[in-house]
Design a protein around this motif. Structure first.
Motif, PDB file in Angstrom:
ATOM      1  N   PHE B  90       0.944  -1.337   0.133  1.00 17.80           N
ATOM      2  CA  PHE B  90      -0.179  -0.076   0.130  1.00 17.80           C
ATOM      3  C   PHE B  90       0.850   1.208  -0.100  1.00 17.80           C
ATOM      4  O   PHE B  90       0.570   2.357  -0.928  1.00 17.80           O
ATOM      5  CB  PHE B  90      -0.829   0.070   1.330  1.00 17.80           C
ATOM      6  N   THR B  91       1.991   1.222   0.739  1.00 20.68           N
ATOM      7  CA  THR B  91       2.465   2.673   0.883  1.00 20.68           C
ATOM      8  C   THR B  91       3.578   2.608  -0.269  1.00 20.68           C
ATOM      9  O   THR B  91       3.680   3.895  -0.825  1.00 20.68           O
ATOM     10  CB  THR B  91       3.825   2.223   2.096  1.00 20.68           C
ATOM     11  N   THR B  92       4.111   1.659  -0.698  1.00 19.28           N
ATOM     12  CA  THR B  92       4.787   1.866  -1.846  1.00 19.28           C
ATOM     13  C   THR B  92       4.013   2.172  -3.157  1.00 19.28           C
ATOM     14  O   THR B  92       4.223   3.326  -3.848  1.00 19.28           O
ATOM     15  CB  THR B  92       5.587   0.379  -2.546  1.00 19.28           C
ATOM     16  N   LEU B 239       5.580   7.821   5.298  1.00 18.07           N
ATOM     17  CA  LEU B 239       5.175   7.344   6.602  1.00 18.07           C
ATOM     18  C   LEU B 239       3.777   7.615   7.084  1.00 18.07           C
ATOM     19  O   LEU B 239       3.317   6.633   7.683  1.00 18.07           O
ATOM     20  CB  LEU B 239       6.084   8.353   7.520  1.00 18.07           C
ATOM     21  N   ASP B 240       2.998   8.425   6.416  1.00 19.45           N
ATOM     22  CA  ASP B 240       1.642   8.731   6.569  1.00 19.45           C
ATOM     23  C   ASP B 240       0.916   7.466   6.023  1.00 19.45           C
ATOM     24  O   ASP B 240       0.031   6.788   6.555  1.00 19.45           O
ATOM     25  CB  ASP B 240       1.154   9.901   5.821  1.00 19.45           C
ATOM     26  N   ILE B 293      12.958   2.563   9.770  1.00 21.95           N
ATOM     27  CA  ILE B 293      13.947   2.166   8.588  1.00 21.95           C
ATOM     28  C   ILE B 293      13.631   2.962   7.461  1.00 21.95           C
ATOM     29  O   ILE B 293      14.619   3.493   6.709  1.00 21.95           O
ATOM     30  CB  ILE B 293      13.788   0.715   8.349  1.00 21.95           C
ATOM     31  N   ILE B 294      12.345   3.262   7.138  1.00 24.58           N
ATOM     32  CA  ILE B 294      11.893   3.904   5.730  1.00 24.58           C
ATOM     33  C   ILE B 294      12.504   5.248   6.039  1.00 24.58           C
ATOM     34  O   ILE B 294      13.110   5.744   4.859  1.00 24.58           O
ATOM     35  CB  ILE B 294      10.406   3.753   5.867  1.00 24.58           C
ATOM     36  N   LEU B 300      18.815   9.112   4.281  1.00 22.40           N
ATOM     37  CA  LEU B 300      20.448   8.680   3.699  1.00 22.40           C
ATOM     38  C   LEU B 300      20.606   8.863   2.080  1.00 22.40           C
ATOM     39  O   LEU B 300      21.418   9.714   1.600  1.00 22.40           O
ATOM     40  CB  LEU B 300      20.589   7.259   3.939  1.00 22.40           C
ATOM     41  N   TYR B 301      19.481   8.914   1.436  1.00 24.06           N
ATOM     42  CA  TYR B 301      19.426   9.007   0.023  1.00 24.06           C
ATOM     43  C   TYR B 301      19.356  10.274  -0.114  1.00 24.06           C
ATOM     44  O   TYR B 301      20.043  11.056  -0.993  1.00 24.06           O
ATOM     45  CB  TYR B 301      18.062   8.435  -0.759  1.00 24.06           C
TER      46      TYR B 301
END
Lengths: 448, 310
Positions: B90-92, B239-240, B293-294, B300-301
């Motif tokens: 769902f998030t992706t 995140l949402d 982690i996300i 980092l990116y």
């Protein structure tokens, strides 16, 4: 609401608005206190305390039902009916927010402060409350002769571990709705077994008399468990063994029953695919708009179906016990609310008095007339006034008599989630036996 | 009375301000905010973390330290992983769709045209609507019997019978993602629009002078400069989206056949239906960690991007 408004007003009052009269009273009051201290016995104070003690103060919490009156009115009537007990009514959300009602109740009971003294509960919470030690066993207050006045099915649901831990209040159960006019064309006799039901439904659907043959509730939700209990029991099957320690849901009777539900969508096609996402209301709407022949639903549908403003099928519907499989007997899932006493209540006698009054013949009579909720006392179904004002109740008596409780286990909350997911998987995939095996293993782990 | 209190309240700090050093005064002013934040945010997180190491249950009345047993159970819990994968999917899907469509909307709104203000305001309507209302609305739009989507598809000849969108595991999650995209794309568009407006016009004009076409200016000038905004907006959205609850709860309740169960609905069921506070806290802690982690990956990116730009 009014309490909240009153709060700050009376709180901010003293400093600025003390009137002369207030001051005088205050002075008299403190003089009285001084006098009392000096005498070692406060006359004024003593009398007031005695008056408060003469009425035992208890609290009652319940989901908020309403009809021609509210439960608040009911409690008020109790308070006015006698001068020994004074009840404070704690209103919880309406029963449609059953989860919130449950959470509200659990939070209060878990505190073990004795509040609320008396509460009403859905049948499926009884075992959990009893196992947690929150519900007072009622056996000594309601011996066998008093219990015989209630339906045996509800009494069974009120019993946990051999003890009566709740008292029946009012009930609901699953029932079989049918269209009289359509049935007239297709045999005229209300089907008593599932196969006949499917045949008639398919015929009516094929003839174009209705869009749907049979409506039920297949959404992954509590209602799916109710539908499953009914169809499984009507095939002499069960979800849990009688000792409550193992699951029978992967046995042949249960598997065949779930297979039948699956077939209504994919085999006989008497039910639309949509039942898999429908709970009570979405399934009720096509029925009351005249699109369906048969439906399984609760008693609340009857008054709606007979209301010309909301229904296209006024005077065209009948209610009967749900069909069964050959060799099995009709089974309805038990719903409704029961009464319980908080095990930590400091006012047991008063709580029992309220309990007795709430579940009495008179009060159940009043609830049937003013709220439209069915009594748990079979005798009341013969009452003339109820027969004329709530005619559907009398026709439904035999449905209520045999109502079956959902699995009675303190782990019900976990069991029902497993059932909802497992049965939904079986209905969607059609691998009924495999899914039921997995489900039985999961339930055994929970209750074993 | 309140007015009087406020007026006298304003006068006071100045008097005290002189007596106190500035840093101490600042600390004093920050204390209420910190205390309220600590009580409504830090405390629940820490308490949740603690509970996840206990077997706390309201029903069994247990409340003992149980080490990592909840996490061991979680690791072998098919339902948890089922919900975890659904949540990730769902998030992706929703984040990518919302970013791409949102960027398109932002590029259009960046251009000057008549009625731009009105379009910008209208665009925000879906986002301003309460999610429960959106959910109900999409419930009706995709209704299997009376939904307008089925009606349109049927009359356009794209389907030959009504599709039961929420009753089939093949379509239920997709339908929920569509509802989420409809609701949240405006938010992304708004964030990206502000990002686009920080790209200096002179750069684009210079590129055009050199003969660059629309696509080239977008690819080589706007997009690289927009990258930090894109990443931050994507992070916000991801995140949402990871916490999605109301859409699922209203539309399907996690069904059919667990096909739309997400971590939020699962932890809600474990926590508040079965009252297993210990295990439920482990589920929500696992959710918290995944979110962490996300967020870390995005950061980092982003840092790498910024370094490369320098």
């Amino acid at each position: 609401m009014t309490d909240i408004k009153k709060g700050p007003v009376s709180g901010s009052k003293p400093a600025a608005h003390v009137t002369i009269a207030d001051r005088r009273q205050f002075l008299i009051g403190s003089a009285g206190l001084l006098g009392a201290a000096a005498l070692g016995l406060g006359t004024g104070l003593g009398v007031r305390r005695a008056r408060a003690q003469s009425r035992a103060e208890i609290s009652f919490a319940s989901a908020a039902f309403f009809g021609k009156e509210t439960f608040g009115d009911l409690i008020k009537a109790f308070n006015e009916s006698q001068d020994r007990v004074l009840v404070k009514n704690i209103e919880l959300p309406p029963p449609s927010s059953s989860t919130e009602v449950y959470q509200g109740l659990v939070q209060q009971l878990a505190r073990r402060t004795g509040t609320p003294d008396v509460f009403s509960q859905d049948v499926i919470w009884i075992a959990g409350f009893a196992a947690a030690g929150w519900a007072l066993p009622l056996d000594e207050y309601f011996p066998a002769d008093k219990r015989s006045a209630y339906f045996s099915g509800t009494l069974n649901a009120c019993t946990y571990d051999g003890k009566l831990t709740a008292l029946p209040w009012f009930m609901d159960s699953g029932m079989f709705y049918y269209r009289k006019d359509v049935l007239e064309k297709h045999g005229g006799k209300v089907p008593e077994n599932w196969a006949d039901m499917a045949t008639i439904a398919a015929a009516a659907q094929k003839a174009g008399d209705v869009d749907f043959g049979y409506l039920w509730q297949g959404k992954q939700a509590e209602v799916l468990v109710c539908d499953a209990v009914e169809i499984i029991t009507s095939n002499n099957g069960a979800i849990l063994a009688t000792d409550g320690k193992s699951s029978l849901i992967n046995q042949k009777p249960a598997v065949d029953a779930i297979q039948f539900l699956h077939d209504t969508i994919n085999g006989t096609k008497i039910s639309p695919q949509d039942v898999l996402s429908w709970d009570e209301e979405p399934s009720r709407q096509p029925f009351t708009s005249g699109k369906a022949m048969f439906m399984r639903n609760w008693s609340y549908v009857y008054p709606i179906a007979q209301d010309a403003k909301a229904s296209q099928v006024v005077d065209k519907i009948g209610v009967a016990p749900l069909p069964s499989f050959p060799g099995g007997k009709s089974s309805a899932c038990l719903g409704g609310y029961q009464l319980g006493v908080n095990a930590n209540s400091k006012q047991r006698e008063a709580a029992i008095e309220l309990l007795t009054w709430l579940s009495s013949t008179e009060t159940q009579h009043r609830i049937a007339l003013n709220f439209g909720l069915a009594p748990t006392r079979p005798a009341l179904f013969q009452d003339e006034k109820i027969k004329t004002e709530q005619p559907f109740m009398a026709t439904l008596e035999n449905v209520f008599t045999g109502a079956t409780a959902r699995p009675i286990t303190p782990e019900y909350a976990k069991v029902t989630l497993a059932l909802q997911s497992g049965i939904s998987k079986a209905l969607v995939s059609g691998n009924v036996q495999a899914e039921m095996d997995a489900l039985a293993a999961q339930i055994n782990q929970i209750v074993g | 009375m309140t007015a009087a209190a406020t007026v006298s309240g304003i006068g006071r700090p100045r008097r005290f301000g002189k007596a106190l050093p500035v840093s101490l005064w600042a600390l004093l002013l920050l204390t209420p905010a910190f205390v309220s934040l600590a009580s409504v945010s830090f405390y629940p997180i820490i308490n949740g973390l603690y509970l996840s190491f206990t077997n706390t249950s309201l029903i069994t009345q247990e409340n003992e330290f149980s080490g990592f047993s909840n996490y061991v159970q979680l690791w072998g819990d098919a339902q948890f992983w089922n919900a975890w994968w659904h949540t990730m999917w769902f998030t992706t899907a929703s984040t990518i769709l919302e970013t791409v469509i949102g960027l398109g909307m932002a590029l259009i709104l960046c251009e000057a045209f008549k009625g731009r203000g009105l379009v910008r305001a209208a665009m925000l309507v879906p986002w301003a609507m309460p999610t429960v209302v959106t959910s109900k609305m999409f419930g009706w739009l995709f209704d299997g019997q009376n939904g307008i989507i089925n009606y349109i598809l049927l009359h356009a000849g794209l389907i030959d019978q009504n599709v039961n969108w929420y009753g089939s595991p093949d379509t239920a999650m997709t339908t929920i993602i569509i509802a989420d995209v409809w609701k949240t794309t405006p938010f992304m568009a708004l964030l990206l629009l502000t990002g686009l407006q920080t790209v200096p016009n002179s750069l684009i004009e210079a590129a055009r002078m050199d003969g660059a076409k629309g696509w080239t200016t977008f690819w080589y000038i706007r997009l690289p400069l927009l990258m930090p905004t894109l990443l931050i907006a994507g992070l916000f959205r991801a995140l949402d989206a990871f916490r999605v609850f109301d859409l699922v709860y209203v539309l399907t309740g996690g069904g059919p056949a667990d096909s739309t169960e997400t971590l939020s609905t699962l932890s809600y069921k474990v926590l508040f239906s079965t009252l297993q506070f210990g295990y439920g806290s482990a589920v929500s802690t696992a959710m918290f960690v995944t979110e962490g982690i996300i967020a870390l990956a995005f950061c980092l990116y982003l840092i790498r991007q910024i370094r490369r730009a320098q």
